[in-house]
Write a protein that holds these residues in place. Structure first.
Motif, PDB file in Angstrom:
ATOM      1  N   THR A   1      32.427   4.881  33.917  1.00 44.20           N
ATOM      2  CA  THR A   1      33.690   5.266  33.603  1.00 44.20           C
ATOM      3  C   THR A   1      33.923   6.826  33.522  1.00 44.20           C
ATOM      4  O   THR A   1      32.658   7.626  33.541  1.00 44.20           O
ATOM      5  CB  THR A   1      34.041   5.073  31.892  1.00 44.20           C
ATOM      6  N   ASN A   2      34.969   7.354  34.014  1.00 43.71           N
ATOM      7  CA  ASN A   2      35.149   8.730  34.217  1.00 43.71           C
ATOM      8  C   ASN A   2      35.464   9.512  32.760  1.00 43.71           C
ATOM      9  O   ASN A   2      35.240   8.807  31.746  1.00 43.71           O
ATOM     10  CB  ASN A   2      36.055   9.263  35.198  1.00 43.71           C
ATOM     11  N   GLU A   3      35.758  10.697  32.765  1.00 43.22           N
ATOM     12  CA  GLU A   3      36.232  11.365  31.458  1.00 43.22           C
ATOM     13  C   GLU A   3      37.296  10.766  30.580  1.00 43.22           C
ATOM     14  O   GLU A   3      37.340  10.948  29.425  1.00 43.22           O
ATOM     15  CB  GLU A   3      36.168  12.740  31.557  1.00 43.22           C
ATOM     16  N   ASN A   4      38.153   9.979  31.436  1.00 44.53           N
ATOM     17  CA  ASN A   4      39.316   9.290  30.487  1.00 44.53           C
ATOM     18  C   ASN A   4      38.722   7.891  30.384  1.00 44.53           C
ATOM     19  O   ASN A   4      39.741   7.115  29.627  1.00 44.53           O
ATOM     20  CB  ASN A   4      40.342   9.315  31.460  1.00 44.53           C
ATOM     21  N   GLY A   5      37.685   7.473  30.518  1.00 47.88           N
ATOM     22  CA  GLY A   5      37.284   6.182  29.857  1.00 47.88           C
ATOM     23  C   GLY A   5      37.626   5.124  31.077  1.00 47.88           C
ATOM     24  O   GLY A   5      37.381   3.776  30.604  1.00 47.88           O
ATOM     25  N   ILE A   6      38.190   5.499  32.428  1.00 43.52           N
ATOM     26  CA  ILE A   6      38.647   4.639  33.180  1.00 43.52           C
ATOM     27  C   ILE A   6      37.415   4.130  34.141  1.00 43.52           C
ATOM     28  O   ILE A   6      36.577   4.902  34.566  1.00 43.52           O
ATOM     29  CB  ILE A   6      39.703   5.302  34.104  1.00 43.52           C
ATOM     30  N   PHE A   7      37.242   2.732  34.464  1.00 44.30           N
ATOM     31  CA  PHE A   7      36.482   2.279  35.331  1.00 44.30           C
ATOM     32  C   PHE A   7      37.275   1.466  36.346  1.00 44.30           C
ATOM     33  O   PHE A   7      38.439   1.040  36.090  1.00 44.30           O
ATOM     34  CB  PHE A   7      35.242   1.445  34.713  1.00 44.30           C
ATOM     35  N   ASN A   8      36.506   1.142  37.574  1.00 48.05           N
ATOM     36  CA  ASN A   8      37.142   0.816  38.520  1.00 48.05           C
ATOM     37  C   ASN A   8      36.319   0.021  39.536  1.00 48.05           C
ATOM     38  O   ASN A   8      35.393   0.853  40.167  1.00 48.05           O
ATOM     39  CB  ASN A   8      37.789   1.833  39.658  1.00 48.05           C
ATOM     40  N   PHE A   9      36.284  -1.487  39.658  1.00 47.76           N
ATOM     41  CA  PHE A   9      35.592  -2.111  40.713  1.00 47.76           C
ATOM     42  C   PHE A   9      36.342  -2.439  41.847  1.00 47.76           C
ATOM     43  O   PHE A   9      37.646  -2.737  41.648  1.00 47.76           O
ATOM     44  CB  PHE A   9      34.870  -3.472  40.035  1.00 47.76           C
ATOM     45  N   THR A  10      35.903  -2.190  42.938  1.00 45.75           N
ATOM     46  CA  THR A  10      36.515  -2.418  44.261  1.00 45.75           C
ATOM     47  C   THR A  10      35.936  -3.146  45.103  1.00 45.75           C
ATOM     48  O   THR A  10      34.501  -3.535  44.839  1.00 45.75           O
ATOM     49  CB  THR A  10      37.063  -1.502  44.918  1.00 45.75           C
TER      50      THR A  10
END
Length: 505
Positions: free
Chosen positions: A174-183
């Motif tokens: 996750t980034n500093e905003n708690g967001i994760f992303n799988f592609t």
């Protein structure tokens, strides 16, 4: 002409040497200019790829930050030389599989240390590139704050102990905003777990935060929110004695919450009374020690813990130093060692220079109830010998004062709408620190007087099993934590009463 040359040489030899200006500071990260495997290539059968950059590079935290999907059982071999980065996979390549490399600030330029943040390299061992994605957010279950640097672990198969023993198939952070992303995921079914991975081993360890597992399918599951919590402690019960407590005070810490009715505390073969702190992890007893050696026994259900305490009673000598603490309608008089007796005739209490009579009460500590406003000046005169503690030590003559506090004139009225058959724990938070705590059941009106100006939040924890504490979740039994409500921040202003209604039904 000869003299001119000599004069010129002398002039230059005397001149000061000035550094050559390097111009503006380089703030650009290195860029990949070529790779031995083309990006988005198909039918790849080589396990080594070399990247060439536009400047000299260095690597940092490669085993932690460099993410390769599918996740590698054996760590890859990574080498850096001049402008080249070589990555060799030590696992066998999987057939018809899309591989992705994410650098995640692991590659930096050699001079300024500017990291590559968003570079992704993709290829496939089959005839197509997977295109499914999965994204979301990770938050702390209690504080509701986003988790920066949490890992999302995807497993193709899941068992109760997977997050402890098994390697995940895919990992994202996750980034500093708690967001994760799988592609570039395959269309498949996975089990997803969020983990605040303190030791960077992609496995759950004691004192790390984790979410409950969630079954997803990348064809239909697209965006999720995970709440992480401190997993229920499954270690064997441990009781340890707290060192350096005042004479007559005995404290014992537990690695698990304790219930009063499950404990027996026995000193020299006699049961003694004790108290447990609000978080249920510390046992405290006050005991008048009459002999130098004590045998202490703590029974918790079927577990037995023994302690020896030895102290030379003849060497105990000190002077009691009392202190006073004011609450909404009473004053508490305490010292580091428990006070056993007070001679009230040796106490004089003045509020705004007006004499006040004293009636002493005692539960755990000595207190006296008075009509006291924090905007008043309080002075307590204590003559020598007024206080005797559990070790027969006494005080010297002293005067304790509390100055007026003019800002404490704001009241907070809370109306709580809740399930009438459920118990709750309400905590008023100033910042992240508890300011006030109260247990209640169902609908409840609560007024707090003389609240300091500041920014506050209300946290209400559900106590479904009526054990007096909030219980966290258990990933091994798939049991979620007890529900928690956390209000938005609100301001308390001087001389400005606040009313707040909270509905948690």
């Amino acid at each position: 002409m000869k003299y001119i040359v000599l004069l010129s040489l002398l002039f230059f030899s005397c001149a000061s040497v000035q550094p050559i200006s390097g111009g503006e500071k380089d703030t650009n990260p290195p860029e990949v200019v070529s790779s031995t495997i083309d990006s988005a290539a198909l039918f790849v059968n080589k396990n080594t790829v070399t990247f060439t950059f536009d400047e000299y590079i260095k690597a940092k935290n490669t085993q932690e930050n460099l993410l390769i999907s599918p996740n590698q059982i054996k760590p890859p071999t990574i080498t850096v030389k001049n402008k080249k980065l070589t990555i060799t996979l030590n696992d066998s390549l999987k057939e018809n599989t899309t591989y992705t490399y994410q650098f995640n600030e692991t590659i930096l330029d050699n001079n300024e240390g500017n990291p590559i943040t968003d570079y992704k390299f993709i290829y496939s061992t089959g005839n197509y590139i997977d295109s499914a994605f999965y994204a979301g957010k990770v938050k702390n279950y209690i504080t509701k704050e986003p988790c920066d640097g949490c890992k999302i672990l995807l497993y193709t198969k899941y068992r109760d102990s997977s997050v402890v023993l098994d390697k995940p198939a895919y990992i994202s952070t996750t980034n500093e905003n708690g967001i994760f992303n799988f592609t570039n995921l395959p269309n498949d079914t996975f089990y997803a777990v969020a983990l605040q991975d303190g030791n960077k081993n992609s496995k759950l360890n004691t004192d790390e935060y984790v979410s409950l597992p969630r079954k997803i399918n990348t064809e239909t599951s697209r965006i999720d929110t995970f709440n992480i919590f401190l997993n229920k402690n499954s270690d064997p019960l441990r009781i340890t004695q707290v060192a350096n407590t005042p004479p007559g005070v005995f404290k014992y810490n537990s690695n698990q919450p304790l219930l009063s009715d499950s404990i027996k505390l026995i000193i020299n073969n006699k049961p003694v009374l004790f108290s447990i702190n609000p978080s249920k992890d510390t046992i405290t007893t006050i005991y008048k020690q009459l002999v130098d050696s004590l045998d202490i026994l703590i029974l918790v259900h079927m577990d037995t813990f023994t302690f020896d305490h030895t102290e030379d009673l003849s060497s105990i000598e000190y002077t009691i130093k009392p202190k006073i603490t004011t609450y909404q309608n009473y004053i508490e008089l305490t010292s580091k060692t428990p006070i056993e007796n007070i001679d009230s005739a040796k106490l004089t209490l003045l509020i705004d220079s007006v004499y006040q009579s004293i009636k002493l009460y005692r539960i755990d500590t000595f207190s006296f109830k008075i009509n006291y406003n924090p905007s008043s000046h309080l002075k307590l005169s204590i003559l020598k010998g007024a206080l005797t503690d559990i070790n027969n030590q006494v005080n010297e003559t002293d005067t304790l004062s509390i100055a007026p506090y003019k800002d404490l004139e704001t009241n907070l009225k809370l109306t709580i709408v809740a399930d009438s058959n459920t118990s709750y724990i309400l905590t008023l938070l100033q910042g992240d620190k508890p300011y006030y705590t109260q247990y209640f059941t169902g609908l409840n009106d609560l007024t707090l007087n003389n609240i300091k100006p500041g920014t506050y939040k209300v946290r209400i924890e559900t106590d479904s099993n009526n054990n007096g504490i909030w219980d966290t979740g258990d990933i091994y039994t798939n049991k979620p934590p007890e529900p928690i409500f956390l209000s938005e921040p609100f301001d308390i202003r001087q001389n400005w009463d606040k009313e707040l209604t909270i509905n948690i039904k």
